[in-house]
Design a protein around this motif. Structure first.
Motif, PDB file in Angstrom:
ATOM      1  N   SER A   1       0.891  -0.871   0.029  1.00 48.69           N
ATOM      2  CA  SER A   1       0.093   0.004   0.045  1.00 48.69           C
ATOM      3  C   SER A   1       0.913   1.236   0.064  1.00 48.69           C
ATOM      4  O   SER A   1       1.999   1.097   0.405  1.00 48.69           O
ATOM      5  N   SER A   2       0.447   2.304  -0.644  1.00 47.83           N
ATOM      6  CA  SER A   2       1.054   3.539  -0.728  1.00 47.83           C
ATOM      7  C   SER A   2       1.265   4.180   0.782  1.00 47.83           C
ATOM      8  O   SER A   2       1.903   5.179   1.049  1.00 47.83           O
ATOM      9  N   SER A   3       0.443   3.809   1.732  1.00 44.25           N
ATOM     10  CA  SER A   3       0.368   4.650   3.045  1.00 44.25           C
ATOM     11  C   SER A   3       1.895   4.409   3.802  1.00 44.25           C
ATOM     12  O   SER A   3       2.110   5.355   4.795  1.00 44.25           O
ATOM     13  N   ASN A   4       2.542   3.505   3.645  1.00 42.20           N
ATOM     14  CA  ASN A   4       3.786   3.214   4.289  1.00 42.20           C
ATOM     15  C   ASN A   4       4.904   3.706   3.510  1.00 42.20           C
ATOM     16  O   ASN A   4       5.972   3.201   3.686  1.00 42.20           O
ATOM     17  N   ARG A   5       4.657   4.142   2.443  1.00 45.20           N
ATOM     18  CA  ARG A   5       5.809   4.966   1.527  1.00 45.20           C
ATOM     19  C   ARG A   5       5.728   6.195   1.611  1.00 45.20           C
ATOM     20  O   ARG A   5       4.680   7.071   1.922  1.00 45.20           O
ATOM     21  N   THR A   6       7.086   6.889   1.536  1.00 44.84           N
ATOM     22  CA  THR A   6       7.285   8.339   1.389  1.00 44.84           C
ATOM     23  C   THR A   6       8.253   8.420   0.058  1.00 44.84           C
ATOM     24  O   THR A   6       9.000   7.532  -0.105  1.00 44.84           O
ATOM     25  N   VAL A   7       8.008   9.681  -0.551  1.00 42.38           N
ATOM     26  CA  VAL A   7       8.930   9.855  -1.653  1.00 42.38           C
ATOM     27  C   VAL A   7       9.303  11.225  -1.278  1.00 42.38           C
ATOM     28  O   VAL A   7       8.507  12.092  -1.031  1.00 42.38           O
ATOM     29  N   VAL A   8      10.763  11.225  -1.455  1.00 44.84           N
ATOM     30  CA  VAL A   8      11.283  12.610  -1.388  1.00 44.84           C
ATOM     31  C   VAL A   8      11.756  13.119  -2.607  1.00 44.84           C
ATOM     32  O   VAL A   8      12.516  12.574  -3.373  1.00 44.84           O
ATOM     33  N   ARG A   9      11.045  14.101  -3.232  1.00 45.13           N
ATOM     34  CA  ARG A   9      11.289  14.536  -4.523  1.00 45.13           C
ATOM     35  C   ARG A   9      11.966  15.699  -4.703  1.00 45.13           C
ATOM     36  O   ARG A   9      11.831  16.751  -4.288  1.00 45.13           O
ATOM     37  N   GLY A  10      12.560  15.711  -5.847  1.00 44.15           N
ATOM     38  CA  GLY A  10      13.289  16.970  -6.409  1.00 44.15           C
ATOM     39  C   GLY A  10      14.501  17.532  -5.860  1.00 44.15           C
ATOM     40  O   GLY A  10      15.056  18.665  -5.958  1.00 44.15           O
ATOM     41  N   GLY A  11      15.217  17.013  -4.862  1.00 44.50           N
ATOM     42  CA  GLY A  11      16.277  17.098  -4.281  1.00 44.50           C
ATOM     43  C   GLY A  11      17.647  16.719  -4.901  1.00 44.50           C
ATOM     44  O   GLY A  11      17.766  16.054  -5.622  1.00 44.50           O
ATOM     45  N   LEU A  12      18.728  17.256  -4.348  1.00 48.90           N
ATOM     46  CA  LEU A  12      20.130  16.783  -4.688  1.00 48.90           C
ATOM     47  C   LEU A  12      20.530  15.861  -3.816  1.00 48.90           C
ATOM     48  O   LEU A  12      20.858  16.366  -2.402  1.00 48.90           O
ATOM     49  N   VAL A  13      20.724  14.586  -3.976  1.00 50.46           N
ATOM     50  CA  VAL A  13      21.079  13.712  -2.983  1.00 50.46           C
ATOM     51  C   VAL A  13      22.599  13.585  -2.861  1.00 50.46           C
ATOM     52  O   VAL A  13      23.278  13.271  -3.883  1.00 50.46           O
ATOM     53  N   VAL A  14      23.125  13.929  -1.831  1.00 50.16           N
ATOM     54  CA  VAL A  14      24.581  13.986  -1.385  1.00 50.16           C
ATOM     55  C   VAL A  14      24.886  12.801  -0.725  1.00 50.16           C
ATOM     56  O   VAL A  14      24.469  12.767   0.557  1.00 50.16           O
ATOM     57  N   THR A  15      25.734  12.094  -0.980  1.00 48.28           N
ATOM     58  CA  THR A  15      26.420  10.985  -0.408  1.00 48.28           C
ATOM     59  C   THR A  15      27.982  10.961  -0.343  1.00 48.28           C
ATOM     60  O   THR A  15      28.700  11.946  -1.074  1.00 48.28           O
ATOM     61  N   ALA A  16      28.703  10.229   0.597  1.00 50.77           N
ATOM     62  CA  ALA A  16      30.123  10.221   0.449  1.00 50.77           C
ATOM     63  C   ALA A  16      30.714  10.182  -0.955  1.00 50.77           C
ATOM     64  O   ALA A  16      31.750  10.609  -1.310  1.00 50.77           O
ATOM     65  N   ALA A  17      29.763   9.302  -1.689  1.00 48.65           N
ATOM     66  CA  ALA A  17      30.291   8.815  -2.926  1.00 48.65           C
ATOM     67  C   ALA A  17      29.932   9.730  -4.098  1.00 48.65           C
ATOM     68  O   ALA A  17      30.569   9.679  -5.379  1.00 48.65           O
ATOM     69  N   ASP A  18      28.696   9.977  -3.929  1.00 49.29           N
ATOM     70  CA  ASP A  18      27.819  10.659  -5.297  1.00 49.29           C
ATOM     71  C   ASP A  18      26.863  11.911  -4.960  1.00 49.29           C
ATOM     72  O   ASP A  18      26.633  12.088  -3.726  1.00 49.29           O
ATOM     73  N   GLU A  19      26.863  12.708  -6.032  1.00 47.45           N
ATOM     74  CA  GLU A  19      26.033  13.834  -6.169  1.00 47.45           C
ATOM     75  C   GLU A  19      24.939  13.547  -7.198  1.00 47.45           C
ATOM     76  O   GLU A  19      25.210  13.232  -8.224  1.00 47.45           O
ATOM     77  N   LEU A  20      23.421  13.306  -6.817  1.00 49.07           N
ATOM     78  CA  LEU A  20      22.452  12.477  -7.763  1.00 49.07           C
ATOM     79  C   LEU A  20      21.449  13.575  -7.674  1.00 49.07           C
ATOM     80  O   LEU A  20      20.673  13.577  -6.549  1.00 49.07           O
TER      81      LEU A  20
END
Ligand code: URP
Ligand code: ZN
Ligand code: ZN
Ligand code: ZN
Length: 469
Positions: free
Chosen positions: A2-21
């Protein structure tokens, strides 16, 4: 699903130690389920009960602060943040995991100390937490207990070359603990200052009437940090054990670590924001204000900062933690008026690490990815929490920070959330601010409003250091 226990984080710049996406993040049941490019077919197909708009924001893994002391007994008093107040403040600052130090007192079992720390922390924390163990009494029974604790997820032990009569261990005791670590996979953490020599200098200073807070810095000499760091490295070599030196403050200590790492030894080091941003100038503030900055290792002359930043860039230092150990100015720091040796050692900071390091990105000291590396990914790897913590990848806990890189703020006791009556960074202007924080998919900070609760945070047993083969 079900979509109720799902969250979407939309439109940002994901920054990790390895990547920027430029990616959207799908969260299911508290974990990261997938990442997909903005506007991609995959991302467009995600439905969720909760959609968070991250446009113009960084999407970061939650901070991992591997050096805190909530409610630490020290100098006849207790650190002023409880696990409840301290972890709430950590969340405000974008930290979603702490590793605190359970304390063995002399004459008692490790297990007793661990039980006491569980009693302080369990059902109180706003974010996830784990423990290292401070070993104050190395003996046959303690060494045996260490093996059991490693099996249970306490995989690192701190020993002190400082504080004779309190936490201090002599070289033989430290060697024995390291030998055990070489066997059972534990990482030995060392507070590297020659406490025996320092105590002589403390007494000489007091006898000569040098009692102000600035003398705390003067007697805890750079040479005695460098010497202890060197000695700790040699002891670890003799034991064939890995070593992690905590709260490195002096350029000469960084040089010892760099020399060891050039020999390919498994030697690691952390520093803390107070050494990167503050200095002996603060310790010398008049009217006993310097007491606010008394911690050990002590703040150093400003010239040392360049070596710390360089160490962080070159990987001679791997981690920035806070050593958060707050004592109120009124009633606690004041215990040392007229005798700097009675000022409880420690400074508040758990709330400000991510912001101060973001400012360091803007100031050109480190790259954006290195920021996330030293504050999230590497501390998680160092202490066996990766990739559950420290990154945003399928399967990781959904510990996620939405960070506004352009917001302006002024750090102050008026606005911070730590339970302490002063800010070590009062009036400091920084660019960048935490906006929203998720802990295992739960919203803990929602657009600068606290929505978490004591007891949400889970105790998290750890694996062994992930930098060792
Ligand atoms: O001054 C400090 N760092 N207080 C906390 C105890 C320690 O040595 O880490
Ligand atoms: Zn220490
Ligand atoms: Zn500490
Ligand atoms: Zn909850």
């Amino acid at each position: 699903m079900s979509s109720s226990n799902r969250t979407v984080v939309r439109g940002g710049l994901v920054v990790t130690a390895a990547d920027e996406l430029h990616a959207d993040v799908l969260i299911e049941d508290g974990r990261v389920a997938a990442l997909a490019a903005h506007g991609s077919e995959a991302a467009a197909g995600w439905t969720a009960g909760n959609v968070i708009d991250a446009t113009g924001r960084y999407v970061l893994p939650g901070g991992v602060d591997v050096h805190t002391h909530m409610e630490l007994p020290f100098g006849g008093t207790f650190a002023s943040d409880t696990f409840e107040t301290g972890t709430r403040a950590a969340a405000w600052g974008g930290t979603t995991t702490i590793v605190d130090f359970a304390v063995q007192t002399q004459g008692h079992a490790l297990r007793e100390g661990l039980d006491q720390w569980h009693a302080k922390a369990d059902a109180k924390c706003a974010i996830d937490y784990a423990f290292h163990m401070i070993v104050s009494d190395v003996n046959d029974a303690t060494l045996k207990e260490m093996d059991l604790l490693v099996e249970e997820g306490i995989t690192s032990f701190k020993l002190f070359m400082a504080y004779p009569g309190v936490f201090y261990s002599d070289d033989g005791q430290i060697l024995r603990a390291m030998q055990r670590g070489a066997d059972n996979g534990a990482l030995t953490m060392i507070h590297a200052e020659n406490g025996i020599a320092i105590d002589v200098l403390v007494q000489q200073a007091l006898d000569a009437g040098r009692t102000d807070p600035r003398h705390h810095g003067e007697v805890r000499k750079v040479l005695l940090e460098a010497e202890a760091t060197h000695r700790a490295i040699q002891l670890a070599r003799v034991a064939g054990a890995p070593l992690y030196v905590v709260h490195v403050s002096a350029a000469e200590a960084v040089a010892e670590l760099a020399a060891a790492r050039d020999k390919n030894l498994p030697v690691f080091g952390e520093t803390c924001p107070q050494y990167l941003f503050l200095s002996t100038d603060n310790l010398a503030e008049p009217d006993f204000e310097g007491a606010k900055y008394v911690c050990s290792t002590p703040l150093r002359p400003r010239e040392h900062q360049a070596a710390l930043w360089r160490g962080l860039r070159t990987d001679d230092l791997q981690v920035v933690s806070t050593d958060h150990c707050p004592f109120c100015f009124n009633g606690q720091k004041e215990l040392g008026r007229g005798d700097f040796s009675k000022i409880p050692n420690g400074m508040p900071g758990v709330e400000h690490r991510m912001d101060l390091l973001h400012q360091a990105v803007l100031d050109g000291h480190i790259s954006r990815r290195r920021w996330i590396d030293i504050a999230c990914a590497t501390p998680a790897r160092m202490f066996g929490l990766y990739p559950k913590k420290g990154t945003i990848a399928p399967g990781s806990d959904a510990d996620i920070v939405l960070y506004d890189p352009t917001a302006e703020q002024t750090l102050s006791v008026e606005t911070h959330h730590m339970n302490v009556d002063y800010s070590a960074y009062e009036g400091k202007h920084v660019t960048g601010r935490v906006e929203t924080v998720l802990s295992r998919g739960h919203t803990v900070i929602d657009r600068r409003e606290y929505t978490g609760h004591a007891g949400h945070g889970q105790y998290t047993p750890r694996g062994t250091c992930q930098f060792l083969a």
